[in-house]
Design a protein around this motif. Structure first.
Motif, PDB file in Angstrom:
ATOM      1  N   LYS A 407       0.813  -1.212   0.000  1.00  0.00           N
ATOM      2  CA  LYS A 407       0.000   0.000   0.000  1.00  0.00           C
ATOM      3  C   LYS A 407       0.863   1.286   0.000  1.00  0.00           C
ATOM      4  CE  LYS A 407      -3.779   0.355   2.147  1.00  0.00           C
ATOM      5  NZ  LYS A 407      -4.811   0.492   3.195  1.00  0.00           N
ATOM      6  N   GLN A 408       2.177   1.127  -0.238  1.00  0.00           N
ATOM      7  CA  GLN A 408       3.061   2.298  -0.161  1.00  0.00           C
ATOM      8  C   GLN A 408       2.666   3.377  -1.164  1.00  0.00           C
ATOM      9  OE1 GLN A 408       7.175   1.419  -0.892  1.00  0.00           O
ATOM     10  NE2 GLN A 408       7.872   3.500  -0.497  1.00  0.00           N
ATOM     11  N   GLU A 409       2.378   2.961  -2.384  1.00  0.00           N
ATOM     12  CA  GLU A 409       2.028   3.951  -3.406  1.00  0.00           C
ATOM     13  C   GLU A 409       0.711   4.641  -3.074  1.00  0.00           C
ATOM     14  OE1 GLU A 409       1.168   4.163  -8.222  1.00  0.00           O
ATOM     15  OE2 GLU A 409       1.900   2.300  -7.308  1.00  0.00           O
ATOM     16  N   GLN A 410      -0.256   3.875  -2.558  1.00  0.00           N
ATOM     17  CA  GLN A 410      -1.551   4.460  -2.228  1.00  0.00           C
ATOM     18  C   GLN A 410      -1.430   5.455  -1.073  1.00  0.00           C
ATOM     19  OE1 GLN A 410      -4.523   1.555  -1.164  1.00  0.00           O
ATOM     20  NE2 GLN A 410      -6.145   3.089  -0.861  1.00  0.00           N
ATOM     21  N   CYS A 411      -0.591   5.139  -0.057  1.00  0.00           N
ATOM     22  CA  CYS A 411      -0.485   6.010   1.115  1.00  0.00           C
ATOM     23  C   CYS A 411       0.326   7.280   0.824  1.00  0.00           C
ATOM     24  CB  CYS A 411       0.152   5.246   2.272  1.00  0.00           C
ATOM     25  SG  CYS A 411      -0.857   3.885   2.907  1.00  0.00           S
ATOM     26  N   TRP A 412       1.450   7.103   0.154  1.00  0.00           N
ATOM     27  CA  TRP A 412       2.392   8.227   0.048  1.00  0.00           C
ATOM     28  C   TRP A 412       2.284   9.011  -1.256  1.00  0.00           C
ATOM     29  CZ3 TRP A 412       4.562  10.106   4.136  1.00  0.00           C
ATOM     30  CH2 TRP A 412       4.783   9.295   5.253  1.00  0.00           C
ATOM     31  N   LYS A 414      -1.093   8.735  -3.514  1.00  0.00           N
ATOM     32  CA  LYS A 414      -2.494   9.096  -3.744  1.00  0.00           C
ATOM     33  C   LYS A 414      -3.110   9.791  -2.534  1.00  0.00           C
ATOM     34  CE  LYS A 414      -3.331   5.324  -7.029  1.00  0.00           C
ATOM     35  NZ  LYS A 414      -4.155   4.134  -7.336  1.00  0.00           N
ATOM     36  N   ASN A 415      -2.750   9.368  -1.322  1.00  0.00           N
ATOM     37  CA  ASN A 415      -3.321   9.953  -0.097  1.00  0.00           C
ATOM     38  C   ASN A 415      -2.232  10.564   0.785  1.00  0.00           C
ATOM     39  OD1 ASN A 415      -5.962   8.985  -0.780  1.00  0.00           O
ATOM     40  ND2 ASN A 415      -5.341   6.957  -0.065  1.00  0.00           N
ATOM     41  N   GLN A 418      -3.436  12.949   3.800  1.00  0.00           N
ATOM     42  CA  GLN A 418      -4.092  12.217   4.870  1.00  0.00           C
ATOM     43  C   GLN A 418      -3.071  11.406   5.677  1.00  0.00           C
ATOM     44  OE1 GLN A 418      -5.005  12.386   1.775  1.00  0.00           O
ATOM     45  NE2 GLN A 418      -7.229  12.798   1.564  1.00  0.00           N
ATOM     46  N   THR A 419      -2.129  10.800   4.953  1.00  0.00           N
ATOM     47  CA  THR A 419      -1.087  10.024   5.633  1.00  0.00           C
ATOM     48  C   THR A 419      -0.222  10.922   6.518  1.00  0.00           C
ATOM     49  OG1 THR A 419      -1.020   8.484   3.766  1.00  0.00           O
ATOM     50  CG2 THR A 419       0.862   8.466   5.285  1.00  0.00           C
ATOM     51  N   TYR A 420       0.168  12.084   5.961  1.00  0.00           N
ATOM     52  CA  TYR A 420       1.013  13.016   6.710  1.00  0.00           C
ATOM     53  C   TYR A 420       0.296  13.495   7.966  1.00  0.00           C
ATOM     54  CZ  TYR A 420       4.320  16.822   7.574  1.00  0.00           C
ATOM     55  OH  TYR A 420       5.262  17.638   8.141  1.00  0.00           O
ATOM     56  N   ARG A 421      -1.014  13.834   7.854  1.00  0.00           N
ATOM     57  CA  ARG A 421      -1.777  14.308   9.007  1.00  0.00           C
ATOM     58  C   ARG A 421      -1.895  13.219  10.062  1.00  0.00           C
ATOM     59  NH1 ARG A 421      -2.431  18.349  11.790  1.00  0.00           N
ATOM     60  NH2 ARG A 421      -2.574  19.547   9.847  1.00  0.00           N
ATOM     61  N   ALA A 422      -2.123  11.988   9.628  1.00  0.00           N
ATOM     62  CA  ALA A 422      -2.261  10.894  10.588  1.00  0.00           C
ATOM     63  C   ALA A 422      -0.950  10.664  11.338  1.00  0.00           C
ATOM     64  CB  ALA A 422      -2.693   9.619   9.861  1.00  0.00           C
ATOM     65  N   LEU A 423       0.156  10.672  10.617  1.00  0.00           N
ATOM     66  CA  LEU A 423       1.450  10.487  11.272  1.00  0.00           C
ATOM     67  C   LEU A 423       1.772  11.669  12.193  1.00  0.00           C
ATOM     68  CD1 LEU A 423       3.632   9.026   8.371  1.00  0.00           C
ATOM     69  CD2 LEU A 423       2.676   7.799  10.317  1.00  0.00           C
ATOM     70  N   THR A 446      -5.138   3.998  11.665  1.00  0.00           N
ATOM     71  CA  THR A 446      -5.581   2.601  11.508  1.00  0.00           C
ATOM     72  C   THR A 446      -6.425   2.405  10.263  1.00  0.00           C
ATOM     73  OG1 THR A 446      -7.504   3.061  12.918  1.00  0.00           O
ATOM     74  CG2 THR A 446      -5.512   2.246  13.999  1.00  0.00           C
ATOM     75  N   LYS A 447      -6.983   3.465   9.698  1.00  0.00           N
ATOM     76  CA  LYS A 447      -7.837   3.342   8.516  1.00  0.00           C
ATOM     77  C   LYS A 447      -7.065   2.831   7.314  1.00  0.00           C
ATOM     78  CE  LYS A 447     -11.383   6.792   9.559  1.00  0.00           C
ATOM     79  NZ  LYS A 447     -11.971   8.111   9.174  1.00  0.00           N
ATOM     80  N   PHE A 448      -5.818   3.347   7.135  1.00  0.00           N
ATOM     81  CA  PHE A 448      -5.115   2.985   5.894  1.00  0.00           C
ATOM     82  C   PHE A 448      -3.803   2.254   6.141  1.00  0.00           C
ATOM     83  CE2 PHE A 448      -4.009   7.326   7.043  1.00  0.00           C
ATOM     84  CZ  PHE A 448      -2.649   7.259   7.123  1.00  0.00           C
ATOM     85  N   CYS A 449      -3.276   2.298   7.399  1.00  0.00           N
ATOM     86  CA  CYS A 449      -1.993   1.636   7.665  1.00  0.00           C
ATOM     87  C   CYS A 449      -2.257   0.192   8.107  1.00  0.00           C
ATOM     88  CB  CYS A 449      -1.212   2.377   8.732  1.00  0.00           C
ATOM     89  SG  CYS A 449       0.419   1.634   9.053  1.00  0.00           S
ATOM     90  N   VAL A 450      -1.646  -0.766   7.415  1.00  0.00           N
ATOM     91  CA  VAL A 450      -1.830  -2.183   7.734  1.00  0.00           C
ATOM     92  C   VAL A 450      -0.678  -2.703   8.600  1.00  0.00           C
ATOM     93  CG1 VAL A 450      -3.198  -2.584   5.653  1.00  0.00           C
ATOM     94  CG2 VAL A 450      -0.680  -2.838   5.573  1.00  0.00           C
ATOM     95  N   LYS A 451       0.285  -1.810   8.937  1.00  0.00           N
ATOM     96  CA  LYS A 451       1.450  -2.223   9.732  1.00  0.00           C
ATOM     97  C   LYS A 451       1.598  -1.331  10.967  1.00  0.00           C
ATOM     98  CE  LYS A 451       4.230  -4.157   5.944  1.00  0.00           C
ATOM     99  NZ  LYS A 451       5.549  -4.128   5.286  1.00  0.00           N
ATOM    100  N   THR A 452       0.504  -1.091  11.648  1.00  0.00           N
ATOM    101  CA  THR A 452       0.569  -0.220  12.835  1.00  0.00           C
ATOM    102  C   THR A 452       1.458  -0.809  13.929  1.00  0.00           C
ATOM    103  OG1 THR A 452      -1.482  -1.246  13.629  1.00  0.00           O
ATOM    104  CG2 THR A 452      -1.681   0.819  12.400  1.00  0.00           C
TER     105      THR A 452
END
Length: 843
Positions: A407-412, A414-415, A418-423, A446-452
């Protein structure tokens, strides 16, 4: 110096009311003759006129050493004028000797020297030092050849040839010293005694060229020689004029033995003329006329007296027609004259301007460096550093966890936002809580990260590293801010120094002469007086006295007299003794309105050798007096080292002109850098203005201070931590207006904490201080330490230090001395006002 005269317009004014009307005439003539002056200002013209008369100059009717000596020096120093000078020498020789006599020998000597000079110059074998010897060889050889060619060679001819050559060599050495004044090859600041003598010999040699020229019964030679002596009498006084008279008389006697009586006459007349030069031109003329009349009676008949007086009158008329600006220009180069003193002051002023300009340039460099450091440590830079640290935190975690994730491409990509705000929210939570439980993970993560499970530990570790980085970054920024402030302080000090150097003190030689005359009026032997400043409240004068009859001569005589002359209290602030010369140089300065009396008492814990407290009481300049107490951490030698280091550095910074708050911040930075251990010290500082008694207290972690006034005690306290712990310190300042007789008491915590039996230590100490009947600072300091030891049953439970300062009105120890005829210097706002009357008292 002649070049400056001929290039300047006439700006002279009458020197005294007596000669004002007469001296206006040459000033008007100076304006009308501006074109002639411009023409005569050409170097070659001046040298050509001089060459014409030197070509006529003879000794004993058969020796003419002046011509070849003059030509040799001109050829070396001013080659462009060599041809007209050569022609003028030949023409002058022809007018006195005719076609026959020694004229051919003189021409051959001049041409022979030109030929030898050309040969040696091509080989670069001729230097200025060898020119006199070449002149001797050429002149002697040509004259010997002439005697041989005419068959007149004998012992007398040989001797006279060698004598002429030797005189030519000596005159060459003399002209080398005097001609640079006319060729303008050296920037003449002043003429040395040797140069003055050489110049007089050159001018007297020109006068011998006037031999045989008459206007009726008046001899041009005698008229111009008298004019020359009167001119130097007006410029240099009796000594210079007498010396010029002797030299001129000797040179004229060499040309004609009939003038032997002129030596004594000219010297004595010059002496009398110089003695009366204070009456300016009229006095010089009267003095010279009296001298000439007195001696002429003894050496000549009555008819000669009339001729001598007529010649003196003609010379005096020439002196009256001499423009004042010409006399002033010549005076600038003769040591001991008023114009020379003004010239030296002008030169010193230019040097001060140059120094001030250089210091301002260095000050600008420090100012620019300060701005550079301030920009690096600005808020925008700090925010950029924080953003950079945050980005490094995310990058570190993403590199460890997200690399290889499906999911690296989708998180960093496309989103990303959202990823930056969550981190960001997660990192903020970790920073606040120090960690995060699995149930507290933000929902956005937790919505998009599968390796919390892997992300949380990675973020926690990255945050710890970032915290350390930010801590070092903040310390570095604080250090840069401190360096910027220190650079600003240094820049400010240097700018103030440049301003002080540039200050025009408006002090002329007249005021120094006025003070010297006033001191000598008391019978003191004064070598020199140098005025640094006459600004009201900031007077600084250096007086060098010789043969002092008393060690406190300055305090008893000089300071009281200057107090009367300047109209304010003056005290001796420094002395330097010169044992080899039995003299002393005293610095006298303005007395402050208040002076501070101090008393200090100290005791080390348990009677040890080293006390951890340090103190200082010193005049830091600018009219301020500093008292300070520093208490080092703990007791013993280590505490003493820290507190004494803080006090010594504070002393130097304050004396250097640093602002007191910047000085304390600098001390704090130094203590932080001295050791990795936790080292701190308190600082209790009071700066007392000795003109107004206004006092500024700066307290950093120190015990309260006390002010006792008319039996009542007030407290000055502060609430902050000591220096040497934190980079940023809080400096609390309190201002108080002290009064005459006030007692200021600073103490370390060993004294303040001594009364263990009461909780109100401040009130207890105030009561005890109020009960003290003594106003002596030392007695109060001793009593406070004794009281602290006594209430603890004779034990010294901590390092103890008390510093007591008493504000007292300055009272001169000696009354001012008023002398009849000594005027006061008029001052207004620090400026010395011009006084049309003579300042120096006449006796």
């Amino acid at each position: 110096m002649w070049k400056r005269f001929f290039q300047r317009g006439d700006s002279g004014q009458a020197a005294t009311a007596t000669s004002a009307g007469i001296e206006k005439l040459p000033n008007r003539l100076g304006v009308k003759l501006a074109g002639v002056q411009a023409y005569l200002g050409r170097t070659s013209t001046i040298l050509t006129v001089m060459a014409f008369f030197l070509g006529r100059a003879m000794i004993l009717g058969e020796l003419s050493p002046f011509a070849i000596a003059f030509y040799a020096v001109v050829l070396r120093l001013k080659r462009s004028a060599a041809r007209p000078v050569l022609g003028a020498l030949i023409l002058g020789s022809f007018t006195t000797n005719g076609l026959f006599s020694i004229w051919p020998i003189l021409v051959l000597a001049l041409l022979g020297y030109r030929f030898v000079y050309g040969l040696l110059s091509k080989k670069k074998a001729l230097t200025l030092g060898t020119v006199p010897f070449v002149v001797f060889l050429v002149d002697s050889a040509v004259r010997l050849a002439g005697h041989t060619a005419t068959g007149d060679m004998n012992s007398y001819g040989l001797m006279m040839s060698l004598v002429d050559g030797f005189l030519s060599m000596v005159l060459t050495l003399i002209f080398i010293q005097s001609l640079p004044i006319f060729t303008f090859q050296r920037g003449v600041k002043e003429l040395r005694n040797e140069e003055i003598v050489c110049l007089v010999i050159l001018l007297a040699s020109m006068l011998t060229g006037l031999h045989g020229l008459h206007l009726g019964l008046l001899s041009f030679e005698n008229v111009f020689s008298r004019y020359l002596i009167m001119l130097f009498a007006l410029i240099g006084g009796a000594g210079v004029a007498a010396g010029v008279g002797v030299v001129t008389g000797i040179i004229l006697t060499m040309a004609s033995l009939m003038a032997a009586t002129q030596i004594g006459l000219l010297a004595f007349s010059g002496l009398l003329a110089g003695l009366l030069r204070d009456v300016r031109k009229i006095g010089v003329g009267i003095g010279f006329g009296l001298g000439a009349a007195i001696l002429t009676v003894y050496v000549n008949d009555s008819s000669s007296i009339v001729v001598a007086l007529e010649e003196s009158a003609a010379a005096f008329a020439m002196l009256l027609l001499t423009p004042k600006n010409f006399i002033d220009q010549v005076s600038r180069y003769v040591p001991g004259t008023h114009q020379h003193s003004l010239s030296q002051q002008d030169y010193a002023r230019r040097i001060r301007e140059l120094m001030a300009m250089r210091i301002r340039e260095v000050s600008s460099v420090f100012q620019e460096l300060s701005r550079t450091f301030a920009q690096i440590s600005s808020a925008q830079q700090k925010a950029a550093v924080q953003d950079e640290v945050m980005n490094k935190t995310f990058q570190s975690a993403a590199t460890q966890v997200c690399k290889g994730c499906f999911k690296q491409e989708q998180c960093w990509e496309k989103n990303f936002y959202q990823t930056y705000r969550a981190l960001f929210d997660t990192v903020t939570l970790i920073d606040i809580e120090g960690g995060i439980a699995k149930g507290d993970i933000p929902k956005e993560l937790t919505k998009f990260c599968v390796k919390t499970d892997a992300m949380i530990p990675a973020l926690t570790g990255a945050v710890e590293i970032s915290k350390r980085d930010m801590q070092w970054q903040n310390q570095l920024a604080d250090s840069r801010n401190m360096v910027a402030e220190q650079l600003v302080g240094i820049s400010s000090i240097m700018a103030d120094l440049a301003q002080e150097i540039r200050k025009e003190n408006h002090v002329s030689a007249d005021h120094e002469e006025h003070i010297v005359a006033a001191l000598e009026h008391l019978g003191l032997s004064i070598r020199s007086v140098d005025i640094v400043s006459l600004e009201v409240g900031k007077v600084e004068i250096e007086v060098t006295s010789t043969g002092a009859t008393s060690a406190d001569e300055g305090e008893k005589l000089i300071a009281p007299l200057l107090s009367e002359v300047l109209g304010e209290n003056i005290v001796v602030t420094n002395k330097r003794y010169w044992e080899d010369e039995n003299g002393v140089t005293m610095t006298l300065s303005s007395a402050k309105l208040y002076h501070i009396e101090t008393g200090i008492a100290s005791a080390a814990k348990d009677g040890r050798m080293h006390c951890g407290d340090s103190f200082t009481a010193l005049d830091v300049g600018n009219g301020k007096f500093a008292v300070a107490v520093s208490d080092g951490m703990g007791n013993g030698e280590r505490a003493m080292q820290e507190s004494s280091a803080a006090i010594r550095l504070l002393q130097q910074l304050l004396k250097a002109g640093f602002d007191e708050q910047l000085a304390i911040k600098t001390v704090n930075s130094v203590l932080l850098l001295r050791s990795q251990d936790e080292i701190f010290t308190t600082m209790d500082l009071a700066l007392i203005d000795m003109f107004t008694a206004k006092t500024e207290f700066l307290k950093i972690g120190s015990a309260p201070s006390f002010i006792k006034r008319h039996g009542k005690v007030n407290t000055i306290s502060g609430e902050n931590i000591p220096i040497g712990i934190l980079q940023e310190i809080d400096i609390q300042t309190v201002e108080e207006e002290l009064q005459e007789g006030d007692l200021l008491i600073l103490m370390s915590d060993g004294i303040f904490d001594a009364p263990k039996h009461t909780d109100d230590k401040e009130g207890w100490l105030k009561k005890k201080i109020e009960d003290f009947e003594s106003n002596d600072p030392q007695e109060i300091a001793d009593m406070l330490v004794e009281l602290a030891v006594r209430i603890n049953h004779g034990k010294i439970i901590d390092d103890m230090t008390v510093l007591v300062a008493r504000v007292a009105k300055y009272k001169p120890e000696w009354a001012t001395i008023r002398l009849p005829g000594v005027q006061k210097l008029k001052r207004k706002g620090g400026q010395v006002l011009p006084d049309p009357d003579k300042l120096v008292p006449m006796t």
